[in-house]
Design an enzyme around this catalytic site. Structure first.
Site, short mmCIF file in Angstrom:
data_model
loop_
_atom_site.label_atom_id
_atom_site.label_comp_id
_atom_site.label_asym_id
_atom_site.label_seq_id
_atom_site.Cartn_x
_atom_site.Cartn_y
_atom_site.Cartn_z
N GLU A 197 23.95 80.10 -32.82
CA GLU A 197 24.77 79.07 -33.48
C GLU A 197 26.21 79.56 -33.64
O GLU A 197 27.18 78.85 -33.34
CB GLU A 197 24.21 78.73 -34.88
CG GLU A 197 22.85 78.07 -34.88
CD GLU A 197 21.71 79.07 -35.02
OE1 GLU A 197 21.82 80.20 -34.48
OE2 GLU A 197 20.70 78.73 -35.66
N GLY A 250 21.89 90.93 -44.15
CA GLY A 250 22.66 89.68 -44.06
C GLY A 250 22.76 88.96 -45.39
O GLY A 250 23.85 88.58 -45.83
N HIS A 367 19.32 62.88 -63.01
CA HIS A 367 19.30 61.49 -62.52
C HIS A 367 18.69 61.40 -61.13
O HIS A 367 18.84 60.39 -60.45
CB HIS A 367 20.72 60.92 -62.55
CG HIS A 367 21.32 61.00 -63.92
ND1 HIS A 367 21.05 60.06 -64.90
CD2 HIS A 367 22.09 61.95 -64.51
CE1 HIS A 367 21.68 60.41 -66.01
NE2 HIS A 367 22.31 61.55 -65.81
#
Ligand code: F6P
Length: 529
Positions: A197, A250, A367
């Site tokens: 990526e 990492g 909520h």
């Protein structure tokens, strides 16, 4: 104590456990920070048993082994020394014949010098000082910097920071559309310099910059353990390649050169305060007795909830919008570290390990999914966090409302409201008895739902450093309970390998029939779209 004996201590409700000593007995402080676990079902016996378990597992020995640089990440043959990354100037530390202190302090000094130069416009693009910095990285090379950048946005006084992690192009495209690329610095952050990526996104960024400016290389820096790859693939020279050792995991790397975007945005001084806060927690974790040791207590509650009470998830709700990304950060920290099925020795673990970590900022969370937390038949423990002080002067009243909500939720979860109380309340409010009886089950709260609270004075760089270091130490301690290696991540490998194998099928170079039946269907459908 064994796991069955621990389970056997589960029984008394939160309400039954309350007495005038409960808060003092089931809370601990570290400087201004309070960890309150009095509204859980934890008993004295359970806590004693958990401390015994740590002793049986030689927790103190393993903790010392980590701090002193022994290779406790046995499956990768690596030390685990993220704690060394926040050691203060002047510290000396050797592990075998490796001068850890020199490695850390030299690398920190190089990052600080570069950050200062970027901030001052001394290291600049042809068009002028950098106005925007784009971090390209994923997982641990993204989440820590994102969390800190969001949490400390009010402290930022350098170039604007952007984070591009996914390979779907949306975030990078937004950078292309919104930044003045002639004054944008890209930082390629990848420990391995092999994550697809990150590499593909960085290649796209480089190609675009080559179209935009005469010398694209000036606009790139790298953070990696593989400086040769950065030079080879992107032409990034050694002076803009900030290396770190393989013992920086990492998900524990925000303190390392991976924090460079933050050093640029915040400046070295505030970044130093962030490190100092973490170092204070390191000292506390290393020396405080178990009963007063915040991360140990947090881990005990975590393991109690997972293995004593059998809760499958933990919901993290900071009543602090600045920490909205924290649940995501903890997902990687805890689930990548402790989502394991075998022990350090390779035997199957005999209990459940990492719970699912989830959550988001309150009060917004109230909520959204609090309905489920209050009234579904499957309780999940919550972890609340809140600052006493507001973000800035003038917001005191809003902060009080936030605090009131946080406390009220923890009360409602713990004590609930009985059917009788619900019915009486409705009748008092003028409702007829028949309707009140019918509605009462719907308006009943079973209660006995545990929550913990971490409260701190204010969210400064130092406090944030403490919060993250507390989470790391808790994660380590939970790993010791479960006997797993918290520092490898082999579970991510298979998907990475298969994605590479899958690409030719997606590109249409191989026929869909060459994969198994279950996938040939979606592949054929994809090619038809
Ligand atoms: O997701 C797996 C992982 O290896 C993480 O542990 C790591 O933080 C992330 O990929 C990124 O890795 P790298 O920094 O090597 O690109």
């Amino acid at each position: 104590m064994n796991w069955n004996e621990l389970k056997a201590t589960f029984g008394p409700t939160i309400a039954e456990l309350q007495d005038e000593d409960r808060f003092l007995g089931f809370s601990a402080t570290f400087d201004d920070m309070l960890f309150d676990y009095s509204r859980t079902q934890m008993t004295d016996d359970a806590r004693e048993g958990l401390f015994d378990m740590l002793e049986e597992r030689e927790f103190e020995l393993i903790r010392e082994a980590m701090y002193s640089g022994e290779k406790i990440n046995v499956t990768e043959g690596r030390r685990v020394l993220h704690t060394a990354l926040r050691m203060p100037e002047g510290t000396r530390m050797m592990a075998d014949d490796e001068d850890i202190a020199a490695t850390v302090l030299d690398s920190r000094a190089a990052c600080y010098a570069f950050a200062d130069a970027v901030r001052a416009g001394e290291y600049a693009a042809a068009a002028g000082a950098f106005t925007d910095v784009v971090n390209i990285g994923i997982g641990g090379s993204d989440l820590g910097p994102v969390l800190v950048a969001e949490a400390l946005v009010a402290d930022m006084d350098g170039p604007r920071l952007h984070f591009v992690s996914n390979v779907d192009g949306a975030a990078l495209n937004q950078v292309f559309q919104t930044c003045d690329l002639s004054r944008t610095l890209f930082i390629i952050a990848s420990k391995s310099f092999g994550t697809i990526e990150t590499m593909e996104t960085a290649k796209m960024a480089l190609a675009r910059m080559q179209d935009e400016v005469a010398d694209a290389s000036v606009h790139f820096a790298a953070l990696t353990t593989k400086p040769d790859a950065a030079a080879e693939q992107f032409g990034i020279p050694a002076q803009r390649c900030f290396g770190f050792a393989d013992w920086v995991g990492g998900r524990f790397s925000v303190w390392s050169p991976i924090g460079l975007p933050l050093m640029i945005g915040l400046g070295p001084q505030k970044f130093g305060e962030f490190l100092a806060g973490a170092h204070e927690v390191d000292e506390h974790f290393r020396t405080a007795p178990l009963g007063q040791n915040l991360p140990v207590l947090m881990a005990c509650v975590g393991v109690w909830h997972r293995n004593g009470c059998g809760y499958p998830t933990r919901c993290v709700v900071p009543y602090d919008t600045r920490l909205a990304t924290l649940p995501q950060y903890l997902q990687q920290l805890d689930m990548e570290s402790n989502g394991k099925r075998v022990t350090v020795e390779g035997d199957e673990v005999d209990v459940a390990t990492s719970p699912v970590v989830w959550g988001s900022a309150g009060t917004n969370a109230q909520h959204a999914y609090f309905q489920m937390l209050h009234q579904s038949p499957t309780p999940q423990p919550l972890e609340f966090m809140i600052a006493a002080k507001p973000v800035a002067e003038g917001f005191e009243h809003m902060q009080k409302i936030l605090i009131a909500n946080c406390f009220a939720q923890s009360q409602a979860l713990a004590y609930g409201r009985s059917e009788k109380e619900a019915e009486d309340l409705m009748i008092e409010g003028g409702m007829g008895p028949v309707e009140a009886r019918e509605l009462a089950p719907h308006r009943t709260f079973p209660g006995n739902r545990p929550s913990t609270l971490l409260m701190y004075r204010e969210l400064s760089p130092r406090t944030l450093g403490r919060i993250i270091a507390l989470a790391e130490a808790r994660c380590f301690t939970e790993g010791v309970f479960w006997g797993v290696n918290s520092f490898d991540q082999w579970g991510v490998e298979l998907g990475k390998v298969l994605a590479t194998d899958m690409l030719p099928h997606v590109e249409g170079r191989f026929s869909p029939d060459m994969v198994d039946e279950a996938l040939s269907g979606p592949l054929a459908h994809y090619h038809g779209l």
